[in-house]
Design a protein around this motif. Sequence first.
Motif, PDB file in Angstrom:
ATOM      1  N   GLY A  15      15.531 -18.401 -36.740  1.00  0.00           N
ATOM      2  CA  GLY A  15      16.803 -18.546 -37.433  1.00  0.00           C
ATOM      3  C   GLY A  15      17.966 -19.020 -36.598  1.00  0.00           C
ATOM      4  O   GLY A  15      17.926 -18.983 -35.395  1.00  0.00           O
ATOM      5  N   THR A  16      18.990 -19.422 -37.274  1.00  0.00           N
ATOM      6  CA  THR A  16      20.265 -19.684 -36.600  1.00  0.00           C
ATOM      7  C   THR A  16      21.348 -19.407 -37.588  1.00  0.00           C
ATOM      8  O   THR A  16      21.122 -19.424 -38.774  1.00  0.00           O
ATOM      9  CB  THR A  16      20.399 -21.129 -36.166  1.00  0.00           C
ATOM     10  OG1 THR A  16      19.702 -21.294 -34.956  1.00  0.00           O
ATOM     11  CG2 THR A  16      21.826 -21.498 -35.891  1.00  0.00           C
ATOM     12  N   TYR A  17      22.523 -19.203 -37.100  1.00  0.00           N
ATOM     13  CA  TYR A  17      23.574 -18.850 -38.003  1.00  0.00           C
ATOM     14  C   TYR A  17      24.875 -18.886 -37.255  1.00  0.00           C
ATOM     15  O   TYR A  17      24.888 -18.928 -36.032  1.00  0.00           O
ATOM     16  CB  TYR A  17      23.268 -17.456 -38.514  1.00  0.00           C
ATOM     17  CG  TYR A  17      24.337 -16.499 -38.265  1.00  0.00           C
ATOM     18  CD1 TYR A  17      24.629 -16.105 -36.972  1.00  0.00           C
ATOM     19  CD2 TYR A  17      25.091 -16.036 -39.317  1.00  0.00           C
ATOM     20  CE1 TYR A  17      25.648 -15.228 -36.761  1.00  0.00           C
ATOM     21  CE2 TYR A  17      26.093 -15.163 -39.086  1.00  0.00           C
ATOM     22  CZ  TYR A  17      26.368 -14.755 -37.816  1.00  0.00           C
ATOM     23  OH  TYR A  17      27.385 -13.888 -37.617  1.00  0.00           O
ATOM     24  N   HIS A  34      22.344 -11.321 -35.155  1.00  0.00           N
ATOM     25  CA  HIS A  34      21.665 -12.564 -34.786  1.00  0.00           C
ATOM     26  C   HIS A  34      21.600 -12.615 -33.259  1.00  0.00           C
ATOM     27  O   HIS A  34      22.583 -12.329 -32.584  1.00  0.00           O
ATOM     28  CB  HIS A  34      22.418 -13.773 -35.333  1.00  0.00           C
ATOM     29  CG  HIS A  34      22.560 -13.731 -36.830  1.00  0.00           C
ATOM     30  ND1 HIS A  34      21.770 -14.471 -37.671  1.00  0.00           N
ATOM     31  CD2 HIS A  34      23.391 -13.022 -37.626  1.00  0.00           C
ATOM     32  CE1 HIS A  34      22.110 -14.217 -38.926  1.00  0.00           C
ATOM     33  NE2 HIS A  34      23.100 -13.344 -38.928  1.00  0.00           N
ATOM     34  N   HIS A  56      16.519 -18.612 -31.509  1.00  0.00           N
ATOM     35  CA  HIS A  56      17.388 -17.763 -32.320  1.00  0.00           C
ATOM     36  C   HIS A  56      16.482 -16.837 -33.111  1.00  0.00           C
ATOM     37  O   HIS A  56      15.693 -17.294 -33.918  1.00  0.00           O
ATOM     38  CB  HIS A  56      18.239 -18.631 -33.234  1.00  0.00           C
ATOM     39  CG  HIS A  56      19.208 -17.848 -34.040  1.00  0.00           C
ATOM     40  ND1 HIS A  56      20.409 -18.361 -34.436  1.00  0.00           N
ATOM     41  CD2 HIS A  56      19.164 -16.588 -34.517  1.00  0.00           C
ATOM     42  CE1 HIS A  56      21.063 -17.438 -35.137  1.00  0.00           C
ATOM     43  NE2 HIS A  56      20.319 -16.357 -35.202  1.00  0.00           N
ATOM     44  N   HIS A  96      15.739 -12.602 -34.745  1.00  0.00           N
ATOM     45  CA  HIS A  96      16.377 -11.487 -35.436  1.00  0.00           C
ATOM     46  C   HIS A  96      15.675 -10.187 -35.071  1.00  0.00           C
ATOM     47  O   HIS A  96      14.624  -9.874 -35.629  1.00  0.00           O
ATOM     48  CB  HIS A  96      16.388 -11.757 -36.945  1.00  0.00           C
ATOM     49  CG  HIS A  96      17.161 -12.991 -37.261  1.00  0.00           C
ATOM     50  ND1 HIS A  96      16.566 -14.194 -37.529  1.00  0.00           N
ATOM     51  CD2 HIS A  96      18.489 -13.219 -37.254  1.00  0.00           C
ATOM     52  CE1 HIS A  96      17.515 -15.106 -37.711  1.00  0.00           C
ATOM     53  NE2 HIS A  96      18.682 -14.538 -37.539  1.00  0.00           N
ATOM     54  N   LEU A 155      18.476 -18.478 -44.322  1.00  0.00           N
ATOM     55  CA  LEU A 155      19.558 -17.544 -44.000  1.00  0.00           C
ATOM     56  C   LEU A 155      20.850 -17.941 -44.722  1.00  0.00           C
ATOM     57  O   LEU A 155      21.926 -17.945 -44.153  1.00  0.00           O
ATOM     58  CB  LEU A 155      19.798 -17.478 -42.489  1.00  0.00           C
ATOM     59  CG  LEU A 155      18.627 -16.963 -41.643  1.00  0.00           C
ATOM     60  CD1 LEU A 155      18.918 -17.138 -40.171  1.00  0.00           C
ATOM     61  CD2 LEU A 155      18.327 -15.506 -41.951  1.00  0.00           C
TER      62      LEU A 155
HETATM   63 CU   LIG Z   1      20.338 -15.395 -36.930  1.00  0.00          CU
END
Ligand SMILES: [Cu+2]
Length: 309
Positions: free
Chosen positions: A8-10, A108, A121, A123, A221
Motif C-alpha cells: 500500500g501507499t497513502y 501506514h 509501504h 501495514h 486504500l
Molecule cells: Cu499505507
Amino acid sequence: MNTAAKLGTYVLGLAVVFGGALGVGSAVGEVAPPAAEESQGAAHSTETAAAVREDTPGGLQMSENGYTLTPLTSTIRPGEPTDFQFKVTGPGGEPVTDYQVQHDKKLHFIVVSRDLTNFQHVHPAEAGGGVWTIKLTLPTAGAYRAFADFAPTGADGLTLGTDVLVAGDYAPKALPPVGRTSTVDGYTVTLDGDLIPGRSSKLTLKVSKDGKPVTDLQPYLGAYGHLVALRAGDLAYLHVHPDGAPGDGKTAAGPEITFYAEVPSGGDYRLFLDFQHEGTVRTADFTAKAAPAPAGTPAPAPATTHGEH
Ligand SMILES: [Cu+2]
C-alpha cells in the motif's frame, strides 16, 4: 521495484500544514500598518519563527508533539524476513492504542533505503500495548529509513521516522536520474507537472499498458493511486493529496491520476506511486527536481482546497 514494494501507499495532510504556515507568513507581512512596523518587530520574529517550525516536514524526527516511535527490533539480516516491531507512545509516555483510520488503515508504514532506490509501504498489525508488528524483508545491507504515518484519536496526524540498519557490505546506488517515465511489470507511467517549492503543484500521472491507456484502475486504500514524495538528502517525508476519490461521480478510473503536492525547498525528490490494476498493486518511481516557478507565474490555489483533509 522489488516485490515487497507491491503494497500500500497513502498520503495526506502536510500540504495543509505548509499552506497554513504560508498563510500566517503573508498575513503577518500585510496586517501591520507601516507606523507600527518597528514596535511589532519582536512579535514578527516570534510569529515567523513559529511558522518556520510548523514548516518542518514529517519523518525527520522520531519524536514530535509528544509522540514517539521506538523500534524494538535491532537485528535485521539482508534478504531475511524479520518480524519487525516498534512502539508508539504518547505525550505522557503511555502506549498509543487509539487511532483515526486514514485511507482504510490506522497506521501506514513506509520503509525506504537511504539511497532512495528501494521502497516499500506496508501495514503493520497491532500487537497490543502500543506495539505494532510487521514481517519485513530488507533486500540488501545498508541504512534504511522507516516512517510511521498515523493520526492518534483526538490529535493531528504526524509522521515519525527512525533509522533501520541492516548489517553487511553496503554499496549505495546513485540517485536515479530525473525522468518523467517509469516502467514496472509492463506498465508505463508518465509524470506531468512540476514541483515548485512553497506552492501547491499539480502532478498528473498517466498509466498505460502495452501502449494503451489503462481506464480500469482499481481503488486501493480508498484512492486510484497513492503517492509518497521523499526529499533526497534528508528523506523528508511529504504528504501528497489525491484529487478526487473513487465513486465521487467525477474521478475517472484512469488513465490519469491527479495529485497536489507541495515541497518545502528546491532540489531532488523521489516520487513513489502505488496503483492497483487487475488485482495487483504496483509501484512506479520517479526522480523529480523542484525548482522555483518562472517569475510572473500565477500562484495556484492553496493546497488546503484539495483533497479530503
Ligand atoms: Cu499505507
